[in-house]
Every structure is written in C-alpha cells, then in structure tokens.
Design an enzyme around this catalytic site. Structure first.
Site, PDB file in Angstrom:
ATOM      1  N   ASN A  14     -43.456  26.016  34.180  1.00  0.00           N
ATOM      2  CA  ASN A  14     -43.437  25.139  33.021  1.00  0.00           C
ATOM      3  C   ASN A  14     -43.815  25.967  31.803  1.00  0.00           C
ATOM      4  OD1 ASN A  14     -43.341  22.467  34.524  1.00  0.00           O
ATOM      5  ND2 ASN A  14     -45.226  23.328  35.338  1.00  0.00           N
ATOM      6  N   HIS A  24     -38.375  24.361  12.569  1.00  0.00           N
ATOM      7  CA  HIS A  24     -39.494  25.305  12.632  1.00  0.00           C
ATOM      8  C   HIS A  24     -40.786  24.574  13.016  1.00  0.00           C
ATOM      9  CE1 HIS A  24     -42.081  28.508  10.453  1.00  0.00           C
ATOM     10  NE2 HIS A  24     -41.863  28.862  11.705  1.00  0.00           N
TER      11      HIS A  24
END
Length: 131
Positions: A122, A20
């Site tokens: 990107n 996370h």
C-alpha cells in the site's frame, strides 16, 4: 477508443482530476477504506492485477512528490516495487494506530484497489507538478 495509457474510464477520470498536493492510494486487496472515499476497484481475483502492474501503468502518467508506506513495508518487496518505479521521498508510519497508514487513508481523494496479496503493498502518494 484509447489505444494506450490508462484504459479504465473511472481511473483515467480520477487521475485527470488530480492537482498539486492531492493524495491518492494504491492498495492491496485488503486495505480498509473509510466511507466516503472513492474506491477504484481494479481487483479481479487474488493477485490480479498485481500491485506492481498498476504502479507500472501509473508511472508514465504522473508527477509525484512523496509516498507514504507502513513501517512494516521497509525492506520488503512492496517497498522495492515503489522505489524501482518512482523517484519520490518515501516516509513511513506504523500500519495501525491513530497516526498510522490506515488512518491516513482518510486524506486521500481516492483509493486504487489492486488484487495484490503481498503484505503491506500500500502506498499513499502526493502529487507534484511538472514545472
């Protein structure tokens, strides 16, 4: 031998290590990467594999919170490739500059380099959790 999912051993290992809030990048073939950041180089030739093909492979494997792209990608095809596959809040910064996308790559655990040649293809993703 695996028969589905991510077959590239280096990529599968890197994805399995994500937690996370971890950050990683999916990039075109020309994005500069600072020394010390792992690059998982999938590029075979210009255009192979495509940015969108790599996103397709990643989509069922990950829970993502946010994505960061260059402002120059807004309204462009690269932005739609990300939006079509991931229900994440996208944020934007300039491509260059002290707070720009290229500078933010330094915060990533790794970069997945594709063979993409489309400008600004990107994205810097931040991982979420499934609960």
């Amino acid at each position: 031998m695996l028969t589905h999912g991510i077959l590239n051993a280096q990529l599968a290992h890197a994805l399995a290590g994500l937690r996370h809030k971890d950050l990683f990048v999916v990039s075109d073939c020309g994005l500069p990467v600072q020394p010390g950041i792992e690059v998982i180089d999938l590029a075979v030739a210009f255009g192979v594999p495509r940015f969108e093909q790599v996103l397709d492979a990643l989509q069922p494997e990950l829970i993502l919170e946010t994505g960061l792209m260059a402002q120059e990608a807004q309204g462009a095809v690269a932005e739609s490739w990300v939006r079509d596959r991931f229900a994440v809040r996208l944020e934007y910064v300039p491509h260059d500059g002290p707070e720009g996308f290229k500078t933010r790559v330094k915060d990533a655990k790794f970069v997945i380099r594709t063979g993409e040649t489309t400008p600004y293809a990107n994205v810097l993703f931040r991982c979420g959790v499934p609960f």
